[in-house]
Write an enzyme that holds these catalytic residues in place. Structure first.
Site, mmCIF file in Angstrom:
data_model
loop_
_atom_site.group_PDB
_atom_site.id
_atom_site.type_symbol
_atom_site.label_atom_id
_atom_site.label_comp_id
_atom_site.label_asym_id
_atom_site.label_seq_id
_atom_site.Cartn_x
_atom_site.Cartn_y
_atom_site.Cartn_z
ATOM 1 N N ASP A 80 5.361 -39.923 52.794
ATOM 2 C CA ASP A 80 4.542 -38.953 52.388
ATOM 3 C C ASP A 80 4.331 -38.877 50.862
ATOM 4 O O ASP A 80 5.152 -38.559 50.102
ATOM 5 C CB ASP A 80 4.831 -37.494 52.679
ATOM 6 C CG ASP A 80 3.714 -36.580 52.849
ATOM 7 O OD1 ASP A 80 2.514 -37.014 52.652
ATOM 8 O OD2 ASP A 80 4.064 -35.241 52.558
ATOM 9 N N ASP A 129 1.175 -33.155 58.618
ATOM 10 C CA ASP A 129 -0.057 -33.731 57.990
ATOM 11 C C ASP A 129 -1.221 -33.934 59.344
ATOM 12 O O ASP A 129 -2.200 -33.628 59.147
ATOM 13 C CB ASP A 129 0.245 -35.086 57.748
ATOM 14 C CG ASP A 129 0.645 -35.280 56.119
ATOM 15 O OD1 ASP A 129 0.975 -34.324 55.673
ATOM 16 O OD2 ASP A 129 1.097 -36.449 55.725
ATOM 17 N N THR A 185 -2.782 -38.390 50.374
ATOM 18 C CA THR A 185 -2.355 -38.290 49.396
ATOM 19 C C THR A 185 -2.120 -39.372 48.574
ATOM 20 O O THR A 185 -2.420 -39.706 47.256
ATOM 21 C CB THR A 185 -1.227 -37.277 49.179
ATOM 22 O OG1 THR A 185 0.035 -37.890 50.143
ATOM 23 C CG2 THR A 185 -1.148 -35.946 49.874
ATOM 24 N N THR A 186 -1.573 -40.422 48.989
ATOM 25 C CA THR A 186 -1.187 -41.617 48.536
ATOM 26 C C THR A 186 -2.415 -42.502 48.230
ATOM 27 O O THR A 186 -2.709 -43.025 47.172
ATOM 28 C CB THR A 186 -0.445 -42.529 49.534
ATOM 29 O OG1 THR A 186 0.703 -41.823 49.908
ATOM 30 C CG2 THR A 186 0.049 -43.859 49.029
#
Length: 548
Positions: free
Chosen positions: A65, A391, A98-99
Site C-alpha cells: 500500500d 482500501d 495512492t501509488t
C-alpha cells in the site's frame, strides 16, 4: 547570505543557514520527489512487489500500500514530504490509487526537468500543467460509466481491482463478496455509506478463507459472570451508559459508626440499592445488558440469577454500533430504563475466536451496522489483509457515492495521453510543450504496469496507443497475456474519483515543487552561539567558570 557595504559584510541569515538558489534548488527538489516516486513505483499494479519496512524498534510491516510505505519511511527532505502529502490526500479522499498519484507526480517533475533544460520558464510549465490537468479531468469524466447502487456485479469488480496485487489476492472472490455485502447492508437509501458502521476485527489464526461477516456487531468482551447463559435467543437488549454499582456520596461527609449493628445496616443498605438497580433492569424485560461502565460483583450475582447476559466496559464506539444494529436506545440513567428503550437481536452468544472470548450479536432485523472478521496465518498477513480490505471498502463506498466508474489497467491514462496531445496542438505557444509533457507523463502508469509484470514497456505502449487510436477507449494492459486487452470486459474497473483525485493532486504537487527557486534552510545549531551565551550571563564567566 551577506551584502558588502563599504567593505563591511552584513549578515542577514543566521550562521550555518544554507541557501540553494535557482536551478540548483529545482534540481535538488525534483531529485528528492523523483526518489520518493521511485520508492513506491515497483508496488504498482497486479504484479507489483511488496516492501518490508523495519522501524527503529524492529517492528516489521510488509505492505503493498503506497501510503503505508510512505508513512512508515522516515522522510526528511521537505520536497519529498510534499510527495507524501499527495499520497495522504489520495488516501483520505478515496482510499486507493495512492501509488498512482505519487508515480504520476514524480513523472510530471521528471518531464518538467527536460523542459527546464530547454530554458522553458517554470511558470510556463506550471501554467501548462494546470491547463492539462483541468482538461484531463474533463476527458476522464467523459470516459466514466454509470453504476447503479444495486449493481453488485460491478461493485465486486471494483473491490477486486482495489485488492489485486495485495496479499489478499488468493481468496479475493471471498473477501470481495464480504466487502460488497457489508457496504450494501449499511448503505442508506440515497447511497451514502458511513464506513464507521463496518467494524473490521483482526484475528491471527486459521486462514484467509475462514474470514466471515457478522450481520450485526462483534464485541471483544466476555460475559461478566460464569453463571450467566452463554447464548440468548430472541435477545431484548439494554444499552446502559451508567454504572451498575451503588453511588458514593459526592459530599465529603464523615459518618461515625459506633456499633457493629450500624455497620451492618450500612452494608445492607448498599446491597439494597444495588438490588433496586438490578430489579429495574429485570423489570424492563431485558435479557441482555451491555454496560459502558462497571458492574458491581453483587450486581453480577443477581443478574446471573435472573439469567441475564451482561458485559461491562464496552467501548463507546461499539455501543453506537449496537444501537444502530439492534435499534436500542443508549440510556444514561438508571431511572430511564423502560421496555420501549430495548433493542432486538435474534442471537446474542459468547464464542471463542482464535482462543479469545467474543460476544456476537446476530440476526438483527435490519442491521445498519455489521462486522467483518478477518483471519490469517500470521500477524503480518492479517495486517496487510486489513489494509487491502480498508482500501476496497473505501473504493466501493466512493463508487456508490459518485455512481461513476472507469476502466483500469492503464487504459484511461493512454486515452488521456492521446487526447491531451490533440488538445496541445490547439493551444499552441509554449504552454503546448508543457501539455505534451503532461501527456507523456501519464504514460508512466501503463509503462510501470508493464515493467512490474516483467514485460517490455515500449512494445506494450506501442500496442496500447495503436488500440486507442482505433477508438478502443477501454484498452489496457492485460498482464496475463502481455497484450492490450479490453479492461471493461475483464472487470478491471475503478471509481472515477480515484483517477480525478490522482491527476489533480499529482499536478498540484508538481506545480508547487516546480515554482520553488530558492530553498533557505535554517541551521540546526546544537547549542546557543557564543553571542547568545554572552547575552545570557556576562560571557563564560557568567556560566560559573573561572574567568580566563
Amino acid at each position: 547570505m551577506s551584502q558588502q557595504l563599504g567593505g563591511q559584510p552584513i549578515l542577514i541569515l543566521k550562521e550555518g543557514s544554507s541557501r540553494t538558489r535557482g536551478r540548483d534548488a529545482q534540481s535538488i527538489n525534483i531529485a528528492a520527489a523523483k526518489a520518493v516516486a521511485a520508492a513506491v513505483r515497483t508496488t504498482l499494479g497486479p504484479k507489483g512487489m511488496d516492501k518490508m519496512l523495519v522501524d527503529t524498534i524492529g517492528d516489521v510491516v510488509i505492505t503493498n500500500d503506497g501510503v503505508t510505505i510512505l508513512k512508515e519511511m522516515d522522510i526528511e527532505h521537505p520536497a519529498a514530504k510534499m510527495m507524501v502529502e499527495v499520497a495522504k490526500t489520495q488516501d483520505d479522499e478515496v482510499g486507493d490509487g495512492t501509488t498512482t498519484s505519487v508515480v504520476v507526480a514524480g513523472e510530471l517533475l521528471k518531464r518538467a526537468e527536460d523542459l527546464l533544460e530547454q530554458d522553458v520558464h517554470p511558470t510556463v510549465i506550471a501554467h501548462g500543467y494546470r491547463m492539462a490537468a483541468d482538461k484531463a479531468i474533463e476527458i476522464v469524466k467523459d470516459l466514466a460509466i454509470d453504476v447503479k447502487p444495486n449493481d453488485a456485479d460491478i461493485l465486486l469488480k471494483i473491490a477486486g481491482t482495489a485488492m489485486t496485487g495485495k496479499g489478499a489476492e488468493a481468496s479475493k472472490d471471498k473477501l470481495c463478496d464480504l466487502i460488497v455485502r457489508a457496504v450494501t447492508m449499511v448503505a442508506e437509501e440515497d447511497g451514502t455509506v458511513d464506513l464507521d458502521f463496518i467494524k473490521v476485527e483482526k484475528k491471527v489464526g486459521g486462514s484467509i478463507e475462514d474470514s466471515g461477516i457478522v450481520e450485526g456487531v462483534l464485541i471483544d468482551k466476555e460475559r461478566v459472570h460464569p453463571a450467566m447463559p452463554k447464548k440468548v435467543d430472541n435477545a431484548k437488549i439494554l444499552l446502559l451508559n451508567a454504572a451498575v454499582e451503588f453511588k458514593k456520596t459526592e459530599v465529603d461527609a464523615e459518618i461515625n459508626i459506633t456499633s457493629p449493628d450500624q455497620l451492618q445496616m450500612f452494608l445492607d443498605e448498599e446491597e439494597r440499592m444495588i438490588r433496586g438497580i438490578v430489579d429495574k433492569i429485570i423489570a424492563s424485560g431485558a435479557n441482555v445488558l451491555f454496560c459502558q461502565k462497571g458492574i458491581d460483583d453483587i450486581a453480577q450475582h443477581y443478574l446471573a440469577k435472573a439469567g441475564i447476559f451482561a458485559t461491562r466496559r464496552v467501548k463507546k464506539s461499539d455501543m453506537e454500533k449496537l444501537s444502530r444494529a439492534t435499534g436500542a436506545t443508549l440510556i444514561s440513567s438508571i431511572d430511564a430504563i423502560s421496555p420501549e428503550e430495548l433493542g432486538f437481536a435474534g442471537i446474542v452468544e459468547e464464542r471463542k475466536v482464535s482462543g479469545e472470548d467474543m460476544t456476537f450479536v446476530e440476526q438483527c432485523k435490519n442491521p445498519k451496522a455489521v462486522s467483518i472478521i478477518i483471519k490469517g496465518g500470521t500477524e503480518h498477513v492479517v495486517d496487510e489483509l486489513d489494509r487491502a480490505i480498508e482500501d476496497a471498502l473505501r473504493v466501493v463506498e466512493v463508487a456508490l457515492r459518485d455512481k461513476k466508474f472507469v476502466a483500469g489497467g492503464g487504459s484511461p491514462e493512454v486515452e488521456l495521453s492521446l487526447r491531451l496531445r490533440e488538445y496541445a496542438a490547439t493551444v499552441g505557444g509554449r504552454a503546448q510543450l508543457a501539455i505534451e509533457a503532461f501527456a507523456s507523463a501519464l504514460e508512466i502508469i501503463p509503462r510501470t504496469l508493464a515493467e512490474n509484470a516483467g514485460l517490455d514497456p515500449i512494445d506494450i505502449l506501442v500496442d496500447l496507443r495503436a488500440a486507442h487510436e482505433k477508438g478502443q477507449k477501454t484498452a489496457g494492459l492485460d498482464v496475463n497475456t502481455g497484450k492490450a486487452g479490453d479492461m471493461l470486459a475483464q472487470g478491471v474497473v475503478e471509481p472515477l474519483r480515484v483517477k480525478t483525485q490522482a491527476i489533480s493532486s499529482a499536478a498540484e504537487a508538481a506545480v508547487m515543487i516546480l515554482r520553488i527557486d530558492d530553498v533557505i534552510a535554517s541551521s540546526k545549531s546544537a547549542g546557543p552561539s557564543p553571542e547568545e551565551m554572552a547575552a545570557m550571563g556576562g560571557g563564560m564567566g557568567g556560566m560559573g567558570m573561572p574567568p580566563m
